[in-house]
Design a protein around this motif. Structure first.
Motif, short mmCIF file in Angstrom:
data_model
loop_
_atom_site.label_atom_id
_atom_site.label_comp_id
_atom_site.label_asym_id
_atom_site.label_seq_id
_atom_site.Cartn_x
_atom_site.Cartn_y
_atom_site.Cartn_z
N THR A 84 7.11 45.97 51.35
CA THR A 84 8.51 45.68 51.62
C THR A 84 9.34 46.05 50.38
OG1 THR A 84 8.28 43.41 50.84
CG2 THR A 84 8.00 43.80 53.21
N CYS A 85 10.64 46.25 50.60
CA CYS A 85 11.52 46.54 49.45
C CYS A 85 12.92 46.05 49.75
CB CYS A 85 11.53 48.04 49.15
SG CYS A 85 12.39 49.03 50.38
N GLY A 86 13.74 45.99 48.71
CA GLY A 86 15.16 45.69 48.86
C GLY A 86 15.93 46.99 48.82
N VAL A 130 14.21 48.96 45.90
CA VAL A 130 13.49 48.40 44.76
C VAL A 130 12.30 47.57 45.25
CG1 VAL A 130 15.16 46.48 44.62
CG2 VAL A 130 13.71 46.97 42.66
N GLU A 131 11.16 47.78 44.60
CA GLU A 131 9.94 47.02 44.88
C GLU A 131 9.13 46.95 43.59
OE1 GLU A 131 7.87 49.90 44.03
OE2 GLU A 131 6.57 49.42 45.74
N MET A 132 7.81 46.69 43.67
CA MET A 132 7.11 46.38 42.43
C MET A 132 5.75 47.08 42.20
SD MET A 132 8.06 42.31 42.34
CE MET A 132 7.57 42.04 40.65
N PHE A 155 11.06 40.69 39.58
CA PHE A 155 11.75 40.46 40.85
C PHE A 155 13.14 39.91 40.55
CE2 PHE A 155 12.98 38.24 44.66
CZ PHE A 155 12.54 39.05 45.68
N LEU A 193 20.25 44.50 48.75
CA LEU A 193 20.79 43.96 47.50
C LEU A 193 22.31 44.14 47.38
CD1 LEU A 193 17.72 43.91 46.93
CD2 LEU A 193 18.25 44.44 44.57
N SER A 223 13.28 44.80 53.60
CA SER A 223 13.27 43.38 54.00
C SER A 223 14.58 42.68 53.67
CB SER A 223 12.12 42.65 53.32
OG SER A 223 12.24 42.75 51.91
N ASP A 224 15.33 43.23 52.69
CA ASP A 224 16.61 42.62 52.34
C ASP A 224 17.50 43.69 51.70
OD1 ASP A 224 14.43 41.54 50.13
OD2 ASP A 224 16.26 42.30 49.22
O1 LIG Z 1 14.46 42.85 46.90
C1 LIG Z 1 13.24 43.02 46.99
C2 LIG Z 1 12.56 42.95 48.22
C3 LIG Z 1 11.23 43.15 48.25
N1 LIG Z 1 10.58 43.41 47.10
C4 LIG Z 1 11.22 43.48 45.91
O2 LIG Z 1 10.59 43.71 44.88
N2 LIG Z 1 12.53 43.29 45.88
#
Ligand SMILES: O=c1cc[nH]c(=O)[nH]1
Ligand SMILES: O=P(O)(O)O[C@H]1O[C@H](CO)[C@@H](O)[C@H]1O
Length: 234
Positions: A90-92, A177-179, A159, A205, A202-203
């Protein structure tokens, strides 16, 4: 077995899907794979091997962030012979025209992690995905009518952060953005294997929108099918 994965040689497929959440690994194995067997429970970082349309596939949870994900990816490649590694996460979103529930294929990944920089300083190494896998996943996603984007993502070590790096990434056209993606692409280059990262938004920003867990599940299913179909074409 390796330090963090309690499997025998041959128990893990050359194709491995990599969700951050180990419970998503369980869900994927139970929902999409036939004859799935759990090969790892060390630290509850669940890993399964089964078949999809007759092809052997594994799915391994990686945890959150590059320090966790890269230790599993390193061992999957070096101790178990993984050759095609596909992150499904998932990511923002950080662009106005990328919406929640859309899917992002990470062509490349910027990062604030020192993990890669320390190997190349003062130069920067650009972690990029495998073109064949990107192309296959994009084509399959489009055929399925998905809202799918291809471009840069930002793999952050934090995060929660007060820095303006994410804003600058947005100005330079980075999609989300993710990790973990930068760590995956870095190790794929280092060990000459193929990697791809596919992410569900998923969201948001910028707008502050969030997906419900039910919505995430539906889009997540679409993304998994794209990952599985792209993987078995290899
Ligand atoms: O905003 C987010 C959503 C998912 N994963 C992240 O690292 N950031
Ligand atoms: O949904 P996953 O794959 O865990 O990915 C994203 O979600 C986690 C943060 O909530 C981080 O791991 C980030 O990269």
């Amino acid at each position: 077995m390796s330090l963090h994965i309690d499997a025998e040689k041959g128990q893990i497929a050359e194709i491995v899907l990599l969700p951050g959440d180990p419970l998503r690994a369980k869900y994927i194995a139970e929902t999409f794979l036939e004859d799935a067997v759990c090969y790892n429970t060390v630290r509850n970082m669940l890993g399964y091997t089964g078949t999809y349309k007759g092809k052997k596939i594994s799915v391994q949870g990686t945890g959150m962030g590059m320090p966790s994900a890269t230790l599993y990816i390193h061992e999957l490649i070096n101790d178990f012979g993984a050759k095609n590694l596909i992150r499904i996460g998932t990511c923002g979103a950080i662009q106005e025209d990328v919406h929640i529930r859309d899917v992002i294929i990470a062509q490349a990944a910027a990062t604030d992690s020192s993990m890669i920089y320390k190997d190349f300083a003062p130069a920067y190494f650009p972690p990029i995905g495998n073109y064949d896998l990107i192309n296959k996943a994009y084509t399959l996603g489009k055929e399925q009518g998905m809202n799918i984007h291809v471009g840069n993502v930002y793999s952050s070590d934090s995060f929660y952060s007060d820095s303006n790096i994410t804003d600058n990434m947005s100005k330079y056209g980075v999609l989300g953005v993710e990790m973990e993606t930068a760590g995956l692409y870095y190790l794929a280059s280092k060990f000459h294997v193929k990697a791809l990262s596919i992410l569900t938004v998923s969201d948001h920003l910028i707008t502050g929108e969030l997906t419900s867990s039910e919505e995430r599940q539906t889009t997540f299913n679409d993304m998994i099918i794209v990952a599985l179909e792209a993987a078995i074409q290899e």
